[in-house]
Design a protein around this motif. Structure first.
Motif, PDB file in Angstrom:
ATOM      1  N   GLU A 143     -53.483 -44.138 -30.508  1.00  0.00           N
ATOM      2  CA  GLU A 143     -54.762 -44.721 -30.890  1.00  0.00           C
ATOM      3  C   GLU A 143     -55.230 -44.230 -32.260  1.00  0.00           C
ATOM      4  N   SER A 144     -54.716 -43.084 -32.700  1.00  0.00           N
ATOM      5  CA  SER A 144     -55.216 -42.479 -33.940  1.00  0.00           C
ATOM      6  C   SER A 144     -55.015 -43.366 -35.161  1.00  0.00           C
ATOM      7  N   ARG A 172     -61.987 -37.250 -28.060  1.00  0.00           N
ATOM      8  CA  ARG A 172     -60.540 -37.209 -28.268  1.00  0.00           C
ATOM      9  C   ARG A 172     -59.922 -38.594 -28.094  1.00  0.00           C
ATOM     10  N   PHE A 173     -58.807 -38.797 -28.783  1.00  0.00           N
ATOM     11  CA  PHE A 173     -58.053 -40.038 -28.645  1.00  0.00           C
ATOM     12  C   PHE A 173     -56.584 -39.732 -28.891  1.00  0.00           C
ATOM     13  N   SER A 174     -55.729 -40.587 -28.370  1.00  0.00           N
ATOM     14  CA  SER A 174     -54.299 -40.309 -28.357  1.00  0.00           C
ATOM     15  C   SER A 174     -53.672 -40.501 -29.728  1.00  0.00           C
ATOM     16  N   LYS A 175     -52.441 -40.019 -29.854  1.00  0.00           N
ATOM     17  CA  LYS A 175     -51.685 -40.198 -31.097  1.00  0.00           C
ATOM     18  C   LYS A 175     -51.489 -41.670 -31.404  1.00  0.00           C
ATOM     19  N   ARG A 235     -58.611 -47.794 -35.820  1.00  0.00           N
ATOM     20  CA  ARG A 235     -58.742 -47.427 -34.415  1.00  0.00           C
ATOM     21  C   ARG A 235     -59.620 -48.428 -33.673  1.00  0.00           C
ATOM     22  N   ASP A 238     -50.642 -33.158 -29.625  1.00  0.00           N
ATOM     23  CA  ASP A 238     -50.213 -34.507 -29.990  1.00  0.00           C
ATOM     24  C   ASP A 238     -51.392 -35.473 -30.106  1.00  0.00           C
ATOM     25  N   ASP A 239     -52.569 -35.017 -29.739  1.00  0.00           N
ATOM     26  CA  ASP A 239     -53.745 -35.885 -29.769  1.00  0.00           C
ATOM     27  C   ASP A 239     -54.629 -35.553 -30.963  1.00  0.00           C
ATOM     28  N   TRP A 240     -55.746 -36.290 -31.068  1.00  0.00           N
ATOM     29  CA  TRP A 240     -56.709 -36.089 -32.145  1.00  0.00           C
ATOM     30  C   TRP A 240     -58.100 -35.925 -31.560  1.00  0.00           C
ATOM     31  N   GLU A 241     -58.968 -35.265 -32.347  1.00  0.00           N
ATOM     32  CA  GLU A 241     -60.334 -35.030 -31.907  1.00  0.00           C
ATOM     33  C   GLU A 241     -61.273 -35.161 -33.103  1.00  0.00           C
ATOM     34  N   LYS A 256     -56.161 -32.495 -35.625  1.00  0.00           N
ATOM     35  CA  LYS A 256     -55.010 -32.696 -34.751  1.00  0.00           C
ATOM     36  C   LYS A 256     -54.995 -31.609 -33.689  1.00  0.00           C
TER      37      LYS A 256
END
Length: 364
Positions: free
Chosen positions: A259-260, A254-257, A286, A235-238, A232
């Motif tokens: 999309e997670s 990376r992708f958004s919260k 996802r 607010d996003d994920w990687e 985390k």
């Protein structure tokens, strides 16, 4: 057993005494079960009025039938695994009796037959139970027959004898499979516990090396080609670590919260396992994983100080499935808990070193 049939017109034809004798001899000859299944349906199919015949093993735990052998005079195929209530054989299981049904107007399971062979003749379905030594149904002999049976009792007595012999063979077959599955399970548990002990006993101080070791171990244990640790970042994920050469997934991606797809699941301390990411599961997977052809997944939230800091995941591709979901889940959860504990301990040790340095070298 024959009294369970109401009077009807079924098979006409010659006696199968010679063929039956050969078939019964094969049961005591030590031949592989697959050979016995195939030889038996070939023997039954010699009755002139038999159009199609097959042998099902009944799997009560999953409410499915497994096809053991099939013989047909026309193009007719049965999947290896069939849902219980999608075929008329379920009547045999539920009633523990012979079941018969007229195929006029039947278009589902028997549609390939009704479109070709059955247009020229009136036909019936006949299901014959294969019973265990305590009388429960463990299999079914299924038959599609022409609607005439001049020598009904003679031929049904032969099928009755075949069913009794199949019972003995099917019991042996099930017992061998159970023993094999038990040994495989014991072997997997022993191996997985040894691997978990090795991971937890690691003295490495490099957290990246530790995490990558978990990913490599997981892909081997579960037989899944892709392993990920998602972190985390605000607010996003990687995807911080990736194990497996899968085009379209890379470290640092990376992708958004939104999309997670983790938000609704990461409060639970248990693993999320989806076998066959069908349309019903799409909202939980996802989008970029679905586009890559991910077919199954295992994900576990990594919690440190009661906060979810990441997710450990393993993924199958194309038509791959997770074979032992319940067993894999237990081992996977132990692996996830072990990794989370290691990360937490690593952070505590790092904090302790900083405090120690501040005491030795006070900031002016």
């Amino acid at each position: 057993m024959l009294s369970e049939l109401a009077p009807n017109h079924y098979f006409s034809g010659i006696s199968l005494t010679a063929d039956l004798a050969d078939d019964l001899h094969s049961f005591a000859s030590g031949l592989p079960s697959e050979h016995i299944w195939n030889q038996t349906v070939q023997t039954i199919a010699r009755i002139p009025e038999i159009i199609t015949t097959w042998i099902f093993e009944y799997l009560p735990e999953s409410q499915n039938f497994r096809l053991l052998a099939l013989q047909s005079r026309s193009e007719f195929h049965i999947p290896e695994l069939v849902s219980k209530y999608s075929v008329p054989c379920h009547h045999v299981v539920d009633s523990n009796m012979i079941f018969e049904m007229n195929l006029v107007g039947e278009e589902s399971f028997f549609q390939p037959l009704t479109e070709t062979f059955l247009e020229k003749t009136s036909a019936m379905y006949l299901g014959y139970p294969i019973r265990s030594d305590i009388g429960t149904v463990i299999g079914v002999i299924g038959m599609v027959v022409e609607d005439k049976f001049k020598h009904k009792f003679k031929n049904l007595k032969l099928i009755d004898v075949i069913a009794d012999q199949l019972s003995q063979e099917l019991i042996r077959f099930k017992n061998e499979n159970l023993i094999s599955q038990t040994l495989n399970t014991a072997s997997f548990v022993k191996h997985s516990l040894a691997e978990l002990f090795r991971l937890l006993s690691s003295r490495s101080n490099d957290l990246t090396t530790i995490c990558r070791n978990y990913l490599q171990t997981g892909t081997r244990l579960f037989g899944l080609p892709l392993g990920l640790i998602a972190s985390k970042i605000g607010d996003d994920w990687e995807y911080s670590l990736v194990e497996g050469n899968v085009h379209g997934i890379f470290e640092g991606q990376r992708f958004s919260k939104e999309e997670s797809k983790f938000a609704k699941n990461n409060e639970s301390p248990s693993a999320i396992i989806l076998n066959k990411t069908a349309e019903s599961f799409t909202p939980r997977v996802r989008t970029h994983l679905l586009e890559l052809g991910v077919s199954c997944l295992m994900e576990f939230p990594l919690k440190v100080h009661n906060q979810t800091i990441g997710v450990l995941g393993f993924y199958g591709l194309k038509d791959q499935e997770i074979e032992s979901v319940e067993l894999f889940q237990r081992v996977f959860e132990l692996m996830g808990i072990g990794l989370a504990t290691t990360i937490e301990k690593h952070n505590i040790d790092l904090l302790s070193k900083i405090v120690f340095l501040e005491k030795d070298y006070p900031i002016p």
